[in-house]
Motif scaffolding. Structure first.
Motif, PDB file in Angstrom:
ATOM      1  N   ASP A 159      55.604  31.736  29.788  1.00 31.86           N
ATOM      2  CA  ASP A 159      55.631  32.898  28.736  1.00 31.86           C
ATOM      3  C   ASP A 159      54.908  34.067  29.260  1.00 31.86           C
ATOM      4  N   PRO A 160      55.386  35.327  28.909  1.00 35.63           N
ATOM      5  CA  PRO A 160      54.937  36.644  29.546  1.00 35.63           C
ATOM      6  C   PRO A 160      53.262  37.073  28.982  1.00 35.63           C
ATOM      7  N   VAL A 161      53.323  36.701  27.675  1.00 41.86           N
ATOM      8  CA  VAL A 161      51.986  37.110  27.108  1.00 41.86           C
ATOM      9  C   VAL A 161      50.942  35.789  27.693  1.00 41.86           C
ATOM     10  N   MET A 162      51.340  34.683  27.587  1.00 42.57           N
ATOM     11  CA  MET A 162      50.195  33.712  27.895  1.00 42.57           C
ATOM     12  C   MET A 162      50.072  33.648  29.204  1.00 42.57           C
ATOM     13  N   LEU A 163      50.928  34.205  30.140  1.00 40.74           N
ATOM     14  CA  LEU A 163      50.695  34.459  31.703  1.00 40.74           C
ATOM     15  C   LEU A 163      49.785  35.444  31.762  1.00 40.74           C
ATOM     16  N   ARG A 164      49.836  36.517  31.355  1.00 41.76           N
ATOM     17  CA  ARG A 164      48.911  37.809  31.379  1.00 41.76           C
ATOM     18  C   ARG A 164      47.463  37.426  30.831  1.00 41.76           C
ATOM     19  N   ILE A 165      47.363  36.501  29.782  1.00 45.04           N
ATOM     20  CA  ILE A 165      46.126  35.956  29.284  1.00 45.04           C
ATOM     21  C   ILE A 165      45.649  35.292  30.361  1.00 45.04           C
ATOM     22  N   CYS A 166      46.232  34.395  31.171  1.00 48.90           N
ATOM     23  CA  CYS A 166      45.871  33.325  31.860  1.00 48.90           C
ATOM     24  C   CYS A 166      45.212  33.890  33.257  1.00 48.90           C
ATOM     25  N   THR A 167      45.920  34.861  33.635  1.00 49.02           N
ATOM     26  CA  THR A 167      45.267  35.553  34.827  1.00 49.02           C
ATOM     27  C   THR A 167      44.221  36.525  34.573  1.00 49.02           C
ATOM     28  N   SER A 168      43.959  36.984  33.470  1.00 45.36           N
ATOM     29  CA  SER A 168      42.936  37.553  32.961  1.00 45.36           C
ATOM     30  C   SER A 168      41.633  36.530  32.891  1.00 45.36           C
ATOM     31  N   THR A 169      42.077  35.349  32.249  1.00 39.83           N
ATOM     32  CA  THR A 169      41.085  34.369  31.908  1.00 39.83           C
ATOM     33  C   THR A 169      40.419  34.106  33.215  1.00 39.83           C
ATOM     34  N   ILE A 170      41.497  33.901  34.325  1.00 36.35           N
ATOM     35  CA  ILE A 170      40.758  33.181  35.734  1.00 36.35           C
ATOM     36  C   ILE A 170      39.804  34.283  36.178  1.00 36.35           C
ATOM     37  N   TYR A 171      40.308  35.492  36.103  1.00 37.65           N
ATOM     38  CA  TYR A 171      39.254  36.763  36.680  1.00 37.65           C
ATOM     39  C   TYR A 171      37.840  36.565  35.946  1.00 37.65           C
ATOM     40  N   VAL A 172      37.820  36.529  34.559  1.00 31.97           N
ATOM     41  CA  VAL A 172      36.647  36.695  33.728  1.00 31.97           C
ATOM     42  C   VAL A 172      35.928  35.518  34.230  1.00 31.97           C
ATOM     43  N   TRP A 173      36.651  34.312  34.141  1.00 35.05           N
ATOM     44  CA  TRP A 173      35.785  32.976  34.629  1.00 35.05           C
ATOM     45  C   TRP A 173      35.019  33.125  35.774  1.00 35.05           C
ATOM     46  N   LYS A 174      35.859  33.780  36.923  1.00 35.41           N
ATOM     47  CA  LYS A 174      35.089  33.818  38.182  1.00 35.41           C
ATOM     48  C   LYS A 174      34.168  34.659  38.180  1.00 35.41           C
ATOM     49  N   TYR A 175      34.151  35.972  37.725  1.00 35.07           N
ATOM     50  CA  TYR A 175      33.256  37.038  38.183  1.00 35.07           C
ATOM     51  C   TYR A 175      32.131  37.137  36.819  1.00 35.07           C
ATOM     52  N   VAL A 176      32.257  36.519  35.705  1.00 38.50           N
ATOM     53  CA  VAL A 176      31.403  36.749  34.694  1.00 38.50           C
ATOM     54  C   VAL A 176      30.034  36.258  35.053  1.00 38.50           C
ATOM     55  N   GLY A 177      29.625  35.456  36.106  1.00 38.91           N
ATOM     56  CA  GLY A 177      28.536  35.223  36.400  1.00 38.91           C
ATOM     57  C   GLY A 177      27.854  36.166  37.343  1.00 38.91           C
ATOM     58  N   TYR A 178      28.618  36.794  38.373  1.00 38.28           N
ATOM     59  CA  TYR A 178      28.347  37.890  39.457  1.00 38.28           C
ATOM     60  C   TYR A 178      27.612  39.065  38.433  1.00 38.28           C
ATOM     61  N   PHE A 179      28.622  39.653  37.493  1.00 35.82           N
ATOM     62  CA  PHE A 179      27.969  40.813  36.741  1.00 35.82           C
ATOM     63  C   PHE A 179      26.734  40.569  35.743  1.00 35.82           C
TER      64      PHE A 179
END
Length: 301
Positions: A159-179
């Protein structure tokens, strides 16, 4: 005496140039030259693996890209991803930093836990979440358990909406600790005397955060927002791996992925270089706007 002092300063300067020269040469060879060469290639028609001599076409490549629906779709996909990852990432990392600094115990352990995803490569992080978002993965299982809808496929990867949410979620999960660590460092630099004086004057905790901490960590906030925004605009690995696993291209065809496909799949180096130059201009423009907006207020202690 003065002559001896000048001689010492010259020796220091000479040794400084000796130590700096390797880094400068590496920058010129692997950063500046590729950028200038890419800009030069935008004025020619160049095909990868072609033996034909490049043909000068002026601004035709720019005109083609700016009129291309594919490029503007990539710009829209990049905008969706950047907004969907940049805003939550900045807010969440600041909230976590405030929570960590307010705890006298276990602060270090919490920092270590939330920072751990940042040490993973983008490829590994994307693969982990692809397994989670699989129809038989943990994502569907948890959501179905909460919604009491067993066996339903929520189409995370289609699903296009879910796909965009997924990619954003991965980025937030990966870099939230760094920032978060960067924000923790910025908060730690605030003199304790300032916070103690506010507490003695009767300021509540939310007032200290709003009127003292937020203004004093403004340089840190500006730096985090710029770095996070630029990293979002340059995101590539997650979108590439998702499309390789069968996800639809259009919703997540960010500019960097479009550049890769144009150069490596379509073999059109010149048009890929045009998109690279345009992406660079977008990143530079947004950075200047952010820096300009941060100059309106200056807070010191």
């Amino acid at each position: 005496m003065k002559t001896a002092y000048i001689g010492i300063e010259k020796k220091k300067a000479r040794w400084g140039w000796i130590f700096v020269t390797p880094a400068v040469l590496l920058f010129l060879l692997f950063s500046l030259y590729p950028m200038l060469n890419a800009f030069f290639n935008t004025f020619f028609t160049m095909k990868l693996l072609s033996l034909r001599a490049p043909k000068f076409v002026g601004l035709k490549n720019y005109a083609y890209i700016l009129q291309s629906k594919d490029f503007w779709n990539s710009a829209k996909a990049t905008l969706f991803f950047t907004f969907g990852a940049f805003v939550p990432l900045t807010i969440l990392s600041m909230v976590l930093a405030l929570a960590i600094t307010s705890r006298k115990k276990s602060g270090r352990a919490i920092q270590l836990i939330i920072y751990s995803p940042a040490i993973l490569s983008s490829v590994v992080a994307a693969l982990i979440w692809i397994l989670i978002f699989d129809p038989r993965g943990l994502g569907n299982s948890v959501l179905n358990f909460l919604m009491r809808s067993p066996g339903v496929d929520h189409q995370w990867l289609t699903d296009p909406v879910m796909l965009r949410i997924c990619t954003s979620t991965i980025y937030v999960w990966k870099y939230v600790g760094y920032f978060t660590i960067i924000f923790v460092t910025g908060i730690a630099k605030i003199p304790t005397s300032v916070l103690e004086a506010a507490t003695i004057d009767g300021a509540q905790k939310h007032q200290i955060i709003q009127r003292i901490i937020f203004p004093l960590i403004k340089p840190t906030t500006v730096m985090v927002s710029i770095v996070a925004m630029l990293n979002c605009l340059k995101s590539f690995s997650t979108q590439y791996l998702f499309t390789q696993r069968g996800a639809p291209l259009e919703p997540i065809n960010v500019i960097t992925l479009n550049i890769y496909n144009t150069a490596m799949r379509d073999l059109n180096i010149s048009r890929a270089c045009v998109m690279s130059v345009l992406l660079f201009l977008i990143m530079m423009g947004l950075t200047l706007i952010r820096l300009k907006s941060s100059e309106k207020e200056t807070v010191s202690y």
